[in-house]
Design a protein around this motif. Structure first.
Motif, PDB file in Angstrom:
ATOM      1  N   LEU A  32      20.960  72.008 -60.902  1.00 22.11           N
ATOM      2  CA  LEU A  32      20.885  73.501 -61.635  1.00 22.11           C
ATOM      3  C   LEU A  32      20.690  73.364 -63.081  1.00 22.11           C
ATOM      4  O   LEU A  32      20.936  72.602 -63.845  1.00 22.11           O
ATOM      5  N   SER A  33      19.958  74.365 -63.798  1.00 22.98           N
ATOM      6  CA  SER A  33      19.692  74.794 -64.883  1.00 22.98           C
ATOM      7  C   SER A  33      20.767  75.746 -65.348  1.00 22.98           C
ATOM      8  O   SER A  33      21.316  76.456 -64.382  1.00 22.98           O
ATOM      9  N   GLN A  36      19.748  79.128 -63.871  1.00 26.71           N
ATOM     10  CA  GLN A  36      20.180  79.323 -62.358  1.00 26.71           C
ATOM     11  C   GLN A  36      21.613  79.477 -62.146  1.00 26.71           C
ATOM     12  O   GLN A  36      21.986  80.216 -61.272  1.00 26.71           O
ATOM     13  N   TRP A  37      22.449  78.617 -62.901  1.00 25.55           N
ATOM     14  CA  TRP A  37      23.935  78.543 -62.656  1.00 25.55           C
ATOM     15  C   TRP A  37      24.349  80.132 -63.166  1.00 25.55           C
ATOM     16  O   TRP A  37      25.242  80.847 -62.660  1.00 25.55           O
ATOM     17  N   THR A  39      22.579  82.865 -63.017  1.00 27.45           N
ATOM     18  CA  THR A  39      22.103  83.609 -61.968  1.00 27.45           C
ATOM     19  C   THR A  39      23.315  83.661 -60.781  1.00 27.45           C
ATOM     20  O   THR A  39      23.556  84.893 -60.396  1.00 27.45           O
ATOM     21  N   THR A  58      20.527  87.490 -67.408  1.00 26.90           N
ATOM     22  CA  THR A  58      20.266  86.331 -67.653  1.00 26.90           C
ATOM     23  C   THR A  58      19.118  86.015 -68.949  1.00 26.90           C
ATOM     24  O   THR A  58      18.714  84.713 -69.223  1.00 26.90           O
ATOM     25  N   LEU A  68      11.815  82.745 -60.948  1.00 28.96           N
ATOM     26  CA  LEU A  68      13.182  81.992 -60.552  1.00 28.96           C
ATOM     27  C   LEU A  68      13.875  82.075 -59.380  1.00 28.96           C
ATOM     28  O   LEU A  68      14.294  81.481 -58.421  1.00 28.96           O
ATOM     29  N   ARG A  71      12.421  80.832 -56.407  1.00 29.81           N
ATOM     30  CA  ARG A  71      12.751  79.278 -56.264  1.00 29.81           C
ATOM     31  C   ARG A  71      13.813  78.983 -55.650  1.00 29.81           C
ATOM     32  O   ARG A  71      14.185  78.279 -54.938  1.00 29.81           O
ATOM     33  N   MET A  72      15.098  79.935 -56.284  1.00 30.37           N
ATOM     34  CA  MET A  72      16.432  79.824 -55.854  1.00 30.37           C
ATOM     35  C   MET A  72      16.390  80.147 -54.318  1.00 30.37           C
ATOM     36  O   MET A  72      17.207  79.512 -53.556  1.00 30.37           O
ATOM     37  N   GLY A  96      24.845  78.344 -52.628  1.00 29.19           N
ATOM     38  CA  GLY A  96      24.888  78.740 -53.955  1.00 29.19           C
ATOM     39  C   GLY A  96      26.338  79.088 -54.350  1.00 29.19           C
ATOM     40  O   GLY A  96      26.395  78.753 -55.917  1.00 29.19           O
TER      41      GLY A  96
END
Length: 144
Positions: A32-33, A36-37, A39, A58, A68, A71-72, A96
């Protein structure tokens, strides 16, 4: 006055930048970036959030957040669901949620270390002062 506003602003920005880099490094083993986290964290708090709301929360543009989110979703971290009109709603998946919780533990440990030189009272005071400086959010969308 010991600190000029510009000095305080720069110190806040430096601390934020340090936290951003450190949390990104700490989350990397989870795949994770920070964004992303973040989110996943916001979707945990706001199921069915719109793309626009998540972009604002975000600190992304709608376009970059759309990429993003795609991709997630492809990784199985979130679901993208049709909403009213052309709106797209988002929900966190079980995977998630698992990564959100693991990431929360990582971020909590890192930030606890970052603030270790402050007493609990000083940390509370810093939090209160930052909340006071921020004031109410004029957009009504960002709470954390």
């Amino acid at each position: 006055m010991s600190y000029r506003p510009a000095e305080v602003g720069l110190a806040v920005k430096r601390l934020q930048h340090r936290h951003h880099r450190a949390v990104n490094r700490a989350l990397a083993p989870l795949g994770l970036s920070l964004v992303q986290w973040d989110t996943l964290r916001h979707l945990h708090e706001r199921p069915d959030a719109s793309l626009h709301d998540l972009a604002v929360l975000t600190f992304q543009t709608d376009q970059s957040f759309g990429s993003l989110a795609t991709r997630m979703a492809d990784r199985g971290l979130i679901e993208r669901l049709p909403g009213p009109g052309r709106a797209v709603r988002h929900r966190i998946t079980a995977e998630g949620e698992r990564l959100r919780a693991e990431g929360q533990a990582v971020a909590d440990a890192l930030l606890t270390t970052s603030f270790q030189n402050l007493s609990p009272a000083e940390l509370d005071q810093l939090g209160a002062l930052l909340a006071k400086a921020l004031g109410p959010d004029p957009t009504g969308t960002h709470s954390s």
